[in-house]
Design an enzyme around this catalytic site. Structure first.
Site, PDB file in Angstrom:
ATOM      1  CE  LYS A  95       0.456   1.495  11.205  1.00  0.00           C
ATOM      2  NZ  LYS A  95       0.682   1.059   9.798  1.00  0.00           N
ATOM      3  NE  ARG A 128       5.707   2.309   5.628  1.00  0.00           N
ATOM      4  CZ  ARG A 128       5.520   3.517   5.066  1.00  0.00           C
ATOM      5  NH1 ARG A 128       6.243   3.875   4.007  1.00  0.00           N
ATOM      6  NH2 ARG A 128       4.616   4.337   5.527  1.00  0.00           N
ATOM      7  CB  CYS A 131      -1.701 -16.522  16.449  1.00  0.00           C
ATOM      8  SG  CYS A 131      -1.842 -15.446  15.035  1.00  0.00           S
ATOM      9  CG  ASP A 187      -7.563  -1.480  13.134  1.00  0.00           C
ATOM     10  OD1 ASP A 187      -7.340  -0.254  13.141  1.00  0.00           O
ATOM     11  OD2 ASP A 187      -6.667  -2.334  12.980  1.00  0.00           O
ATOM     12  CB  CYS A 236      -5.698 -11.213  19.957  1.00  0.00           C
ATOM     13  SG  CYS A 236      -3.970 -11.690  20.092  1.00  0.00           S
ATOM     14  CG  ASP A 278      -4.021   1.479  10.251  1.00  0.00           C
ATOM     15  OD1 ASP A 278      -3.974   2.152   9.202  1.00  0.00           O
ATOM     16  OD2 ASP A 278      -3.285   0.496  10.463  1.00  0.00           O
ATOM     17  NE  ARG A 324      -2.683   0.468   3.454  1.00  0.00           N
ATOM     18  CZ  ARG A 324      -3.672  -0.402   3.665  1.00  0.00           C
ATOM     19  NH1 ARG A 324      -4.708  -0.452   2.850  1.00  0.00           N
ATOM     20  NH2 ARG A 324      -3.623  -1.232   4.677  1.00  0.00           N
ATOM     21  CE1 TYR A 325       0.584   4.047   4.628  1.00  0.00           C
ATOM     22  CE2 TYR A 325       0.966   1.789   5.337  1.00  0.00           C
ATOM     23  CZ  TYR A 325       0.301   2.983   5.479  1.00  0.00           C
ATOM     24  OH  TYR A 325      -0.659   3.126   6.449  1.00  0.00           O
ATOM     25  CB  CYS A 359      -7.231 -10.717  15.633  1.00  0.00           C
ATOM     26  SG  CYS A 359      -6.155 -10.879  14.193  1.00  0.00           S
ATOM     27  NE  ARG A 367      -3.094  -8.401   8.849  1.00  0.00           N
ATOM     28  CZ  ARG A 367      -1.879  -8.131   9.288  1.00  0.00           C
ATOM     29  NH1 ARG A 367      -1.157  -9.059   9.889  1.00  0.00           N
ATOM     30  NH2 ARG A 367      -1.342  -6.945   9.083  1.00  0.00           N
TER      31      ARG A 367
HETATM   32  S1  SF4 Z   1      -3.510  -9.840  16.877  1.00  0.00           S
HETATM   33 FE1  SF4 Z   1      -4.184 -11.403  15.387  1.00  0.00          FE
HETATM   34  S2  SF4 Z   1      -2.364 -11.854  14.167  1.00  0.00           S
HETATM   35 FE2  SF4 Z   1      -1.667 -10.818  16.029  1.00  0.00          FE
HETATM   36  S3  SF4 Z   1      -1.179 -12.485  17.469  1.00  0.00           S
HETATM   37 FE3  SF4 Z   1      -3.284 -11.847  17.871  1.00  0.00          FE
HETATM   38  S4  SF4 Z   1      -4.536 -13.229  16.614  1.00  0.00           S
HETATM   39 FE4  SF4 Z   1      -2.462 -13.351  15.845  1.00  0.00          FE
END
Ligand code: SF4
Length: 374
Positions: free
Chosen positions: A336, A115, A124, A292, A128, A329, A111-112, A131, A133
């Site tokens: 950001k 980078r 993972c 987000d 989380c 973001d 995108r940028y 998350c 994603r």
């Molecule tokens: S925020 Fe998402 S990508 Fe990062 S460690 Fe937690 S679950 Fe995994």
């Protein structure tokens, strides 16, 4: 030192301290979670219903940081599903940063200008609940295939504008050393690539992953930056501290990216203590992210003002090194933007009026620009 829940009492020290044992014994189902924590009815239902949408996984180590009796425990809230995850607000998006629509090849967002972001794995140690994603993380069917990673790295090779690649995922340190080294070696062989960054939550959720064998490999790829994700001082254990200093001893430049979460870390005093602890372990607080607009995270989102108040409580009151950038973001790939407390109160001609960190008013007179500056 984390205290093991009774359920893991018979696990030997060598197993407990072995990252592969921790990874293999992640808590993934209700029957085990119920034997480790006293669950509320809401959590019990969510472990079945919400985790069907976004998988649950918790390392025994991370579970050991949780208060078994208290559903408001800040560590528990980050990893144990709740039914609020199933509520999707109108402003929330599956892919809030539009990462998937900026992919010139699979598994790489560009995108940028200079980078790129490489998705090395979708696994993972802990998933989380906040998350951004979750649309793909934890879903084995969406995991990047080996030839797709090769294609993504080839894109970097034929794009000289890219001087910085962030290896992310998922968490790249869930890959075996050999596989990770293969990815890093391929990247390091690209002459125009100046720096490599790794985004990993392993120092927080699985600190035993940071082994001397791993860091002996990582130091071959300098300049290597490691960004981790501590969110609360309960995560600042002896094991986590050792993981950070081991990375720093290996020459990695280590930074922290906290995600601001309601009821977890929207307490400026706690953030100050955590950031001071991070600095002591040679990890620089780098970002605080506004949570987000990802689907099912409304219960975590704070007003932006909460983030501004945290920066206000840090700037001037502790080392500048402990003051990260607070950023939003922007949805749909806007990037950001930093958000700051207002220290400049007026600007009239050459006269600028400020309030300092303590709320005291000061005037600064701008000098006439020298010929060299004009
Ligand atoms: S925020 Fe998402 S990508 Fe990062 S460690 Fe937690 S679950 Fe995994």
């Amino acid at each position: 030192m984390a205290v093991r829940p009774a359920y893991f009492r018979d696990v030997s020290d060598s197993q407990w301290n072995d990252w592969k044992w921790q990874q293999a014994n992640r808590i993934r189902h209700l029957d085990v979670l119920e034997r480790v924590l006293v669950l509320t009815e809401d959590e019990r239902q969510a472990v079945v219903q919400a985790s069907a949408k976004f998988a649950m996984a918790i390392t025994p180590y991370y579970a050991s940081l949780m208060d078994a009796e208290d559903p408001t425990c800040p560590v528990r809230r980050q990893a144990v599903p709740v039914m609020a995850e199933l509520e999707v607000a109108a402003s929330e998006l599956e892919d809030p940063l539009a990462e998937d629509s900026h992919m010139p090849v699979p598994n790489l967002t560009h995108r940028y200008p200079d980078r790129a972001l490489l998705y090395a794995t979708h696994n993972c140690p802990v998933y989380c609940r906040h998350c951004n994603r979750k649309r793909k993380v934890g879903d084995p069917t969406s995991a990047p295939k080996r030839d797709e990673l090769t294609e993504a790295i080839d894109y970097v090779r034929r794009t000289p504008a890219i001087r910085d690649v962030l290896v992310s995922g998922g968490d790249p340190l869930t890959m075996a050393d050999q596989r990770l080294v293969a990815v890093l070696s391929d990247l390091r062989s690209i002459p125009h690539l100046e720096i490599i960054r790794i985004a990993t939550r392993n120092p927080v959720t699985l600190p035993m992953r940071i082994t001397p064998e791993l860091t002996a490999q990582l130091q071959k790829f300098h300049p290597l930056f490691v960004n981790t994700h501590f969110n609360h001082e309960k995560e600042c254990t002896e094991e986590a501290g050792r993981a950070l200093t081991t990375l720093a001893d290996a020459g990695c430049v280590v930074g922290n990216q906290m995600v601001l979460l309601k009821g977890v870390n929207d307490d400026p005093h706690m953030v100050r203590r955590m950031n001071q602890w991070l600095l002591k372990h040679r990890c620089r607080p780098y970002y605080i992210f506004q949570c987000d607009s990802v689907e099912g995270a409304s219960h975590f989102r704070t007003p932006v003002e909460s983030g501004v108040n945290i920066i206000k409580a840090l700037r001037g009151w502790t080392s500048g090194l402990a003051v990260p950038h607070y950023v939003v973001d922007l949805p749909n790939g806007g990037g950001k933007v930093p958000v700051q407390p207002m220290y400049l109160t007026s600007h009239d001609g050459t006269q600028m009026k400020f309030v300092n960190y303590a709320g005291e008013a000061y005037t600064y007179e701008e000098g006439a620009a020298s010929p060299a500056e004009s």
